[in-house]
Design a protein around this motif. Structure first.
Motif, PDB file in Angstrom:
ATOM      1  N   ARG A 123       0.835  -1.204   0.000  1.00 39.14           N
ATOM      2  CA  ARG A 123       0.000   0.000   0.000  1.00 39.14           C
ATOM      3  C   ARG A 123       0.869   1.253   0.000  1.00 39.14           C
ATOM      4  O   ARG A 123       0.550   2.238  -0.687  1.00 39.14           O
ATOM      5  CB  ARG A 123      -0.932   0.011   1.200  1.00 39.14           C
ATOM      6  CG  ARG A 123      -1.912   1.184   1.133  1.00 39.14           C
ATOM      7  CD  ARG A 123      -3.119   0.987   1.985  1.00 39.14           C
ATOM      8  NE  ARG A 123      -2.846   1.187   3.388  1.00 39.14           N
ATOM      9  CZ  ARG A 123      -2.963   0.258   4.315  1.00 39.14           C
ATOM     10  NH1 ARG A 123      -3.348  -0.968   3.985  1.00 39.14           N
ATOM     11  NH2 ARG A 123      -2.700   0.512   5.584  1.00 39.14           N
ATOM     12  N   TYR A 124       1.987   1.218   0.738  1.00 37.86           N
ATOM     13  CA  TYR A 124       2.882   2.370   0.737  1.00 37.86           C
ATOM     14  C   TYR A 124       3.424   2.624  -0.672  1.00 37.86           C
ATOM     15  O   TYR A 124       3.545   3.772  -1.105  1.00 37.86           O
ATOM     16  CB  TYR A 124       4.045   2.142   1.702  1.00 37.86           C
ATOM     17  CG  TYR A 124       3.665   2.169   3.167  1.00 37.86           C
ATOM     18  CD1 TYR A 124       2.442   2.672   3.592  1.00 37.86           C
ATOM     19  CD2 TYR A 124       4.553   1.699   4.142  1.00 37.86           C
ATOM     20  CE1 TYR A 124       2.106   2.700   4.931  1.00 37.86           C
ATOM     21  CE2 TYR A 124       4.229   1.726   5.485  1.00 37.86           C
ATOM     22  CZ  TYR A 124       3.002   2.223   5.885  1.00 37.86           C
ATOM     23  OH  TYR A 124       2.684   2.250   7.221  1.00 37.86           O
ATOM     24  N   VAL A 125       3.776   1.546  -1.378  1.00 37.67           N
ATOM     25  CA  VAL A 125       4.291   1.687  -2.741  1.00 37.67           C
ATOM     26  C   VAL A 125       3.212   2.250  -3.660  1.00 37.67           C
ATOM     27  O   VAL A 125       3.470   3.127  -4.501  1.00 37.67           O
ATOM     28  CB  VAL A 125       4.804   0.329  -3.267  1.00 37.67           C
ATOM     29  CG1 VAL A 125       5.074   0.388  -4.765  1.00 37.67           C
ATOM     30  CG2 VAL A 125       6.063  -0.097  -2.520  1.00 37.67           C
ATOM     31  N   ALA A 126       1.982   1.765  -3.517  1.00 36.78           N
ATOM     32  CA  ALA A 126       0.877   2.260  -4.345  1.00 36.78           C
ATOM     33  C   ALA A 126       0.614   3.733  -4.068  1.00 36.78           C
ATOM     34  O   ALA A 126       0.375   4.529  -4.995  1.00 36.78           O
ATOM     35  CB  ALA A 126      -0.377   1.430  -4.093  1.00 36.78           C
ATOM     36  N   GLU A 127       0.655   4.138  -2.803  1.00 35.15           N
ATOM     37  CA  GLU A 127       0.452   5.541  -2.455  1.00 35.15           C
ATOM     38  C   GLU A 127       1.584   6.404  -2.997  1.00 35.15           C
ATOM     39  O   GLU A 127       1.362   7.544  -3.430  1.00 35.15           O
ATOM     40  CB  GLU A 127       0.341   5.678  -0.937  1.00 35.15           C
ATOM     41  CG  GLU A 127      -0.923   5.052  -0.359  1.00 35.15           C
ATOM     42  CD  GLU A 127      -0.903   4.971   1.163  1.00 35.15           C
ATOM     43  OE1 GLU A 127      -1.923   4.549   1.734  1.00 35.15           O
ATOM     44  OE2 GLU A 127       0.138   5.303   1.772  1.00 35.15           O
ATOM     45  N   PHE A 128       2.798   5.857  -2.991  1.00 34.53           N
ATOM     46  CA  PHE A 128       3.937   6.599  -3.540  1.00 34.53           C
ATOM     47  C   PHE A 128       3.730   6.853  -5.030  1.00 34.53           C
ATOM     48  O   PHE A 128       4.125   7.895  -5.564  1.00 34.53           O
ATOM     49  CB  PHE A 128       5.225   5.802  -3.305  1.00 34.53           C
ATOM     50  CG  PHE A 128       6.471   6.521  -3.734  1.00 34.53           C
ATOM     51  CD1 PHE A 128       7.106   7.400  -2.876  1.00 34.53           C
ATOM     52  CD2 PHE A 128       7.020   6.308  -4.987  1.00 34.53           C
ATOM     53  CE1 PHE A 128       8.251   8.071  -3.268  1.00 34.53           C
ATOM     54  CE2 PHE A 128       8.165   6.966  -5.395  1.00 34.53           C
ATOM     55  CZ  PHE A 128       8.792   7.849  -4.525  1.00 34.53           C
ATOM     56  N   ALA A 129       3.099   5.875  -5.694  1.00 36.75           N
ATOM     57  CA  ALA A 129       2.851   5.998  -7.139  1.00 36.75           C
ATOM     58  C   ALA A 129       1.673   6.916  -7.459  1.00 36.75           C
ATOM     59  O   ALA A 129       1.398   7.188  -8.626  1.00 36.75           O
ATOM     60  CB  ALA A 129       2.613   4.619  -7.744  1.00 36.75           C
TER      61      ALA A 129
END
Length: 279
Positions: A123-129
């Motif tokens: 989820r952190y990676v998706a939010e970063f994107a």
């Protein structure tokens, strides 16, 4: 009702009267300032609750106390002569020394503070994107971030020299501090939460040394780095270069190098001595 002020800690601990608790709860619904103060107090209380030193095992305390109070009886001079007492005593001392060193090595392992947690890396990676941040608990003001920093939650204005803090907010129902940094071209997201890193959630990570700290790294774009220190788990998601990632890690609380055998035995002996003093 006026601001909670000095009653923030009493409200969090449930020490106000029933009527005062009801009034305070109603006030929090309409007052952002008091709501932020209560959230910060809960974060601080959560951090402090995980910092208690572990108690020594009762069986080990008993055996150490016996060693101190019941030294081996000495033999008469002629018995020592007949039985080669120096040699026998040497064996006993060597055996006792080995036992003490082995025990010290076993108890000299660095403590990991807090319940194990596994950050939601995907989820952190998706939010970063660019995905919307889930379960946002509200924006953290600059003054509130200064207070959090003084309470042991680092909210630096800059990281790695030229990454400027652009935002701060609460995530995961207020249990996680989420900070975003950027130099205008690259970005870095930093997440801080109470607990110890759960090793079962690190299958895709490799242990590495960055910025003088032992961390877990998941290669890719973005890069994910995670570690824990003294009851706090730190997670970095970023597309900056590896050198600046190392600088950012070095500017945050780090695990440091794991103690070698000699350091571990020394830590264990120090801990055992403190236990004997308390027995």
């Amino acid at each position: 009702m006026p601001h909670l002020g000095a009653d923030v800690a009493a409200f969090v601990d449930g020490q106000l009267s029933d009527s005062a608790m009801q009034e305070a709860s109603a006030h929090l619904l309409a007052c952002d300032e008091c709501e932020r103060a209560v959230r910060q107090q809960r974060l601080l209380k959560s951090r402090m609750s995980t910092s208690a030193a572990p108690a020594p095992p009762a069986a080990l305390l008993a055996s150490l106390a016996d060693l101190a109070s019941a030294p081996p009886p000495s033999e008469a001079w002629w018995e020592r002569l007949v039985r080669s007492a120096p040699f026998r005593s040497g064996l006993v001392l060597v055996g006792a020394a080995i036992a003490v060193v082995a025990t010290a090595y076993a108890v000299g392992t660095p403590d990991r503070v807090g319940d194990e947690v596994s950050p939601p890396y995907e989820r952190y990676v998706a939010e970063f994107a660019g995905a919307p941040r889930a379960e946002s608990g509200g924006t953290i003001t600059a003054s509130a971030m200064s207070e959090l920093s003084s309470s042991g939650w680092p909210c630096h204005e800059t990281l790695a020299g030229d990454l400027q803090r652009v935002s701060g907010s609460y995530a995961e129902a207020g249990e996680v501090i989420a900070l975003s940094y950027s130099d205008g071209r690259s970005s870095l997201d930093l997440f801080e939460q109470t607990g110890a890193l759960d090793p079962s959630g690190l299958d895709d990570f490799e242990q590495a040394r960055l910025g003088g700290s032992e961390v877990w790294v998941r290669e890719g774009s973005p890069l994910v780095v995670t570690w824990d220190r003294d009851g706090t788990v730190f997670t970095v998601v970023t597309d900056v270069d590896r050198e600046r990632v190392a600088r950012a890690v070095a500017e945050l609380p780090s695990m440091g190098q794991q103690p070698g055998p000699v350091d571990r035995v020394g830590n264990g002996l120090t801990r055992m001595t403190s236990w004997l003093g308390a027995a």
